[in-house]
Enzyme design. Structure first.
Site, PDB file in Angstrom:
ATOM      1  N   ARG A  99       0.505  -1.183   0.078  1.00 50.17           N
ATOM      2  CA  ARG A  99      -0.160   0.041   0.301  1.00 50.17           C
ATOM      3  C   ARG A  99       1.074   1.029  -0.169  1.00 50.17           C
ATOM      4  O   ARG A  99       2.106   1.514   0.011  1.00 50.17           O
ATOM      5  CB  ARG A  99      -0.702  -0.263   1.277  1.00 50.17           C
TER       6      ARG A  99
ATOM      7  N   GLU B  17      -4.386   7.045  -5.204  1.00 48.45           N
ATOM      8  CA  GLU B  17      -5.175   7.193  -5.607  1.00 48.45           C
ATOM      9  C   GLU B  17      -6.495   6.631  -6.750  1.00 48.45           C
ATOM     10  O   GLU B  17      -7.271   7.252  -5.743  1.00 48.45           O
ATOM     11  CB  GLU B  17      -5.040   4.910  -5.996  1.00 48.45           C
TER      12      GLU B  17
ATOM     13  N   HIS C 202      -2.083  -0.786 -10.104  1.00 53.95           N
ATOM     14  CA  HIS C 202      -2.788  -0.874  -8.890  1.00 53.95           C
ATOM     15  C   HIS C 202      -3.038  -2.132  -8.937  1.00 53.95           C
ATOM     16  O   HIS C 202      -4.157  -2.518  -9.174  1.00 53.95           O
ATOM     17  CB  HIS C 202      -3.055  -0.614  -7.804  1.00 53.95           C
TER      18      HIS C 202
HETATM   19  P1  NAP Z   1      -0.657 -11.957   4.814  1.00 57.79           P
HETATM   20  O1  NAP Z   1      -0.752 -13.185   4.994  1.00 57.79           O
HETATM   21  O2  NAP Z   1      -1.872 -10.789   6.300  1.00 57.79           O
HETATM   22  O3  NAP Z   1       0.687 -10.865   5.697  1.00 57.79           O
HETATM   23  C1  NAP Z   1       0.893  -9.502   5.773  1.00 57.79           C
HETATM   24  C2  NAP Z   1       2.220  -9.957   6.489  1.00 57.79           C
HETATM   25  O4  NAP Z   1       2.559  -8.225   7.091  1.00 57.79           O
HETATM   26  C3  NAP Z   1       1.745 -10.960   7.716  1.00 57.79           C
HETATM   27  O5  NAP Z   1       2.932 -11.417   8.155  1.00 57.79           O
HETATM   28  C4  NAP Z   1       2.203  -9.959   9.052  1.00 57.79           C
HETATM   29  O6  NAP Z   1       3.006 -10.164  10.163  1.00 57.79           O
HETATM   30  C5  NAP Z   1       2.997  -8.908   8.165  1.00 57.79           C
HETATM   31  N1  NAP Z   1       2.847  -7.828   9.461  1.00 57.79           N
HETATM   32  C6  NAP Z   1       1.697  -6.775  10.164  1.00 57.79           C
HETATM   33  N2  NAP Z   1       2.195  -5.910  10.296  1.00 57.79           N
HETATM   34  C7  NAP Z   1       3.277  -5.509  10.602  1.00 57.79           C
HETATM   35  C8  NAP Z   1       5.118  -4.777  10.917  1.00 57.79           C
HETATM   36  N3  NAP Z   1       4.035  -3.329  11.432  1.00 57.79           N
HETATM   37  N4  NAP Z   1       5.691  -5.113  10.502  1.00 57.79           N
HETATM   38  C9  NAP Z   1       5.806  -6.164  10.050  1.00 57.79           C
HETATM   39  N5  NAP Z   1       5.326  -6.897   9.484  1.00 57.79           N
HETATM   40  C10 NAP Z   1       3.983  -6.921   9.815  1.00 57.79           C
HETATM   41  O7  NAP Z   1      -1.374 -11.171   3.786  1.00 57.79           O
HETATM   42  P2  NAP Z   1      -1.243 -10.646   1.946  1.00 57.79           P
HETATM   43  O8  NAP Z   1      -2.090 -11.419   1.499  1.00 57.79           O
HETATM   44  O9  NAP Z   1       0.306 -10.976   2.202  1.00 57.79           O
HETATM   45  O10 NAP Z   1      -0.941  -9.665   1.912  1.00 57.79           O
HETATM   46  C11 NAP Z   1      -0.537  -8.382   2.474  1.00 57.79           C
HETATM   47  C12 NAP Z   1      -1.119  -6.944   1.859  1.00 57.79           C
HETATM   48  O11 NAP Z   1      -0.742  -7.031   0.100  1.00 57.79           O
HETATM   49  C13 NAP Z   1      -2.325  -6.336   2.075  1.00 57.79           C
HETATM   50  O12 NAP Z   1      -2.661  -5.937   3.036  1.00 57.79           O
HETATM   51  C14 NAP Z   1      -1.933  -5.504   0.659  1.00 57.79           C
HETATM   52  O13 NAP Z   1      -2.741  -4.201   1.747  1.00 57.79           O
HETATM   53  C15 NAP Z   1      -1.185  -5.997   0.087  1.00 57.79           C
HETATM   54  N6  NAP Z   1      -1.574  -6.432  -1.575  1.00 57.79           N
HETATM   55  C16 NAP Z   1      -1.334  -5.735  -2.542  1.00 57.79           C
HETATM   56  C17 NAP Z   1      -2.205  -6.450  -3.973  1.00 57.79           C
HETATM   57  C18 NAP Z   1      -1.645  -5.036  -5.194  1.00 57.79           C
HETATM   58  O14 NAP Z   1      -2.525  -5.252  -6.194  1.00 57.79           O
HETATM   59  N7  NAP Z   1      -0.378  -4.321  -5.052  1.00 57.79           N
HETATM   60  C19 NAP Z   1      -3.000  -7.625  -3.691  1.00 57.79           C
HETATM   61  C20 NAP Z   1      -2.494  -8.207  -2.791  1.00 57.79           C
HETATM   62  C21 NAP Z   1      -2.125  -7.102  -1.255  1.00 57.79           C
HETATM   63  P3  NAP Z   1       2.215 -11.062  11.126  1.00 57.79           P
HETATM   64  O15 NAP Z   1       2.292 -12.324  10.470  1.00 57.79           O
HETATM   65  O16 NAP Z   1       3.218 -10.953  12.437  1.00 57.79           O
HETATM   66  O17 NAP Z   1       0.563 -10.647  11.779  1.00 57.79           O
HETATM   67  C1  GLV Z   2      -5.215  -5.400  -2.967  1.00 58.29           C
HETATM   68  O1  GLV Z   2      -4.598  -4.168  -3.299  1.00 58.29           O
HETATM   69  C2  GLV Z   2      -5.518  -5.793  -2.498  1.00 58.29           C
HETATM   70  O2  GLV Z   2      -5.785  -5.837  -0.749  1.00 58.29           O
HETATM   71  O3  GLV Z   2      -6.652  -7.351  -2.554  1.00 58.29           O
END
Ligand code: NAP
Ligand code: GLV
Length: 320
Positions: A238, A267, A286
């Site tokens: 983000r 955005e 994005h």
């Molecule tokens: P996820 O499985 O929940 O992974 C997020 C990780 O970040 C978890 O391991 C969490 O740790 C860690 N975290 C949370 N707060 C933190 C902090 N303050 N410092 C360090 N690490 C921290 O989520 P995901 O499915 O991988 O997705 C991650 C993010 O990617 C989403 O939240 C979204 O914003 C973004 N995203 C973007 C797109 C795009 O189109 N560009 C697409 C999909 C996702 P813990 O396990 O300890 O809670």
């Molecule tokens: C996209 O940014 C998502 O969080 O799925």
């Protein structure tokens, strides 16, 4: 009587049909542009469920207008567009779409890493602008990927999928996460470090954490100053996690080498944003999860979460 729900954008017919079997559907008909806020505020007045996108801000003011709302189904894994504390207080279920987009988003993250390090966009424009007069030894030279060090901030689902790709490039993988992930360390041979060490040692710093009050401007002047001058920052998480003014300064003054950005604090990113003036920034609108198959899967998952939420069943992916 079927529960009334709102879909805030035109989505695939097959998904609308599925929801319509169970719900009375009101769908905003535009596919490209978000529903205007004043219309959204009106339309939520008598609905029990909302299928929304990251373009909708579901805040306290909106929820005050939605006394019957039972479920907010976000077609995204990130849910920083929703005030989950207020939703929880009011007993409204919030759902998201994790997992189905993990590999697609990791692919895009790696594509951005490759495009930035090897200057793919610049090189393509170099030809199209008629600048290729001869092959030259140091022409459009970039940074190596194979055998370098990557630092992943946020070792969750997508962070792990990026780490798997990095191992294929023989990269040393460092990570920083809120909680240490011993299972992933064992499985993939990745190394946990504190954030400063990760910033100092990585050739690529990849942000994969969610946007929360804790991660707002997590990467600012001090953090960028710790990075190598040859390092590349990739953000597909983000925009608000990176202080964009600090990033602009670091890129302009050769504090770091380049950045690849799929996300921005605002955005769509304004056309006159300073970051868009720099040749060493690769920007995307994005599109992390934007493969046809994945977006359809996300829409189905969001629909299932919504249907379960409004019919009194427990949805598969509950945030609160
Ligand atoms: P996820 O499985 O929940 O992974 C997020 C990780 O970040 C978890 O391991 C969490 O740790 C860690 N975290 C949370 N707060 C933190 C902090 N303050 N410092 C360090 N690490 C921290 O989520 P995901 O499915 O991988 O997705 C991650 C993010 O990617 C989403 O939240 C979204 O914003 C973004 N995203 C973007 C797109 C795009 O189109 N560009 C697409 C999909 C996702 P813990 O396990 O300890 O809670
Ligand atoms: C996209 O940014 C998502 O969080 O799925």
């Amino acid at each position: 009587m079927k529960p009334k729900i709102l879909i805030t954008r035109k989505i695939a017919d097959e998904v609308v049909s599925k929801i319509s079997e169970v719900c009375e559907v009101d769908m905003w008909p535009d596919e490209e542009r978000p529903i205007p806020r004043e219309i959204l505020e009106k339309k939520v007045e008598d609905i029990e469920g909302i299928f929304c996108l990251i373009t909708e801000t579901i805040d306290e003011k909106l929820l005050n207008n939605a006394p019957k709302l039972k479920v907010i189904s976000n077609m995204a894994v990130g849910h920083n567009n929703i005030d989950i504390n207020v939703a929880k207080e009011r007993g409204i279920t919030v759902t998201n779409t994790p997992g189905v987009l993990t590999e697609t988003t990791a692919d895009l993250t790696f594509a951005l890493l490759m495009a930035t390090s090897r200057r793919i966009i610049e090189a393509s424009n170099f030809i199209r602008n008629g600048n290729w007069k001869a092959w030259a030894p140091m022409q459009l030279t970039g940074q190596d990927v194979f055998g370098t060090t990557i630092g992943i901030i946020g070792m969750g689902r997508i962070g792990e999928a990026v780490a798997r790709r990095a191992k294929g490039f023989d990269m040393k993988v460092l990570y920083y996460n809120r909680n240490r992930k011993h299972d992933i360390e064992e499985m993939l041979g990745v190394h946990y470090t504190d954030m400063d060490t990760l910033l100092q040692q990585s050739d690529f710093v990849v942000i994969m954490a969610p946007y929360t009050p804790e991660t707002n401007n997590l990467i600012s002047h001090r953090e960028l100053s710790l990075m190598k001058n040859s390092a590349i920052l990739i953000n597909t998480a983000r925009g608000g996690i990176v202080d964009e003014d600090a990033l602009y300064q670091a890129l302009k003054n050769n504090g770091i080498w380049a950045a690849g950005l799929d996300v921005f604090a605002t955005e769509p990113v304004p056309f006159d944003h300073p970051l868009l003036t720099l040749p060493n920034v690769v920007t995307l609108p994005h599109i992390g999860s934007a493969s046809i198959r994945t977006r359809i899967k996300m829409a189905h998952l969001a629909a299932d979460n919504l249907i379960n939420g409004v019919t009194g069943k427990i949805p598969a992916h509950v945030v609160v």
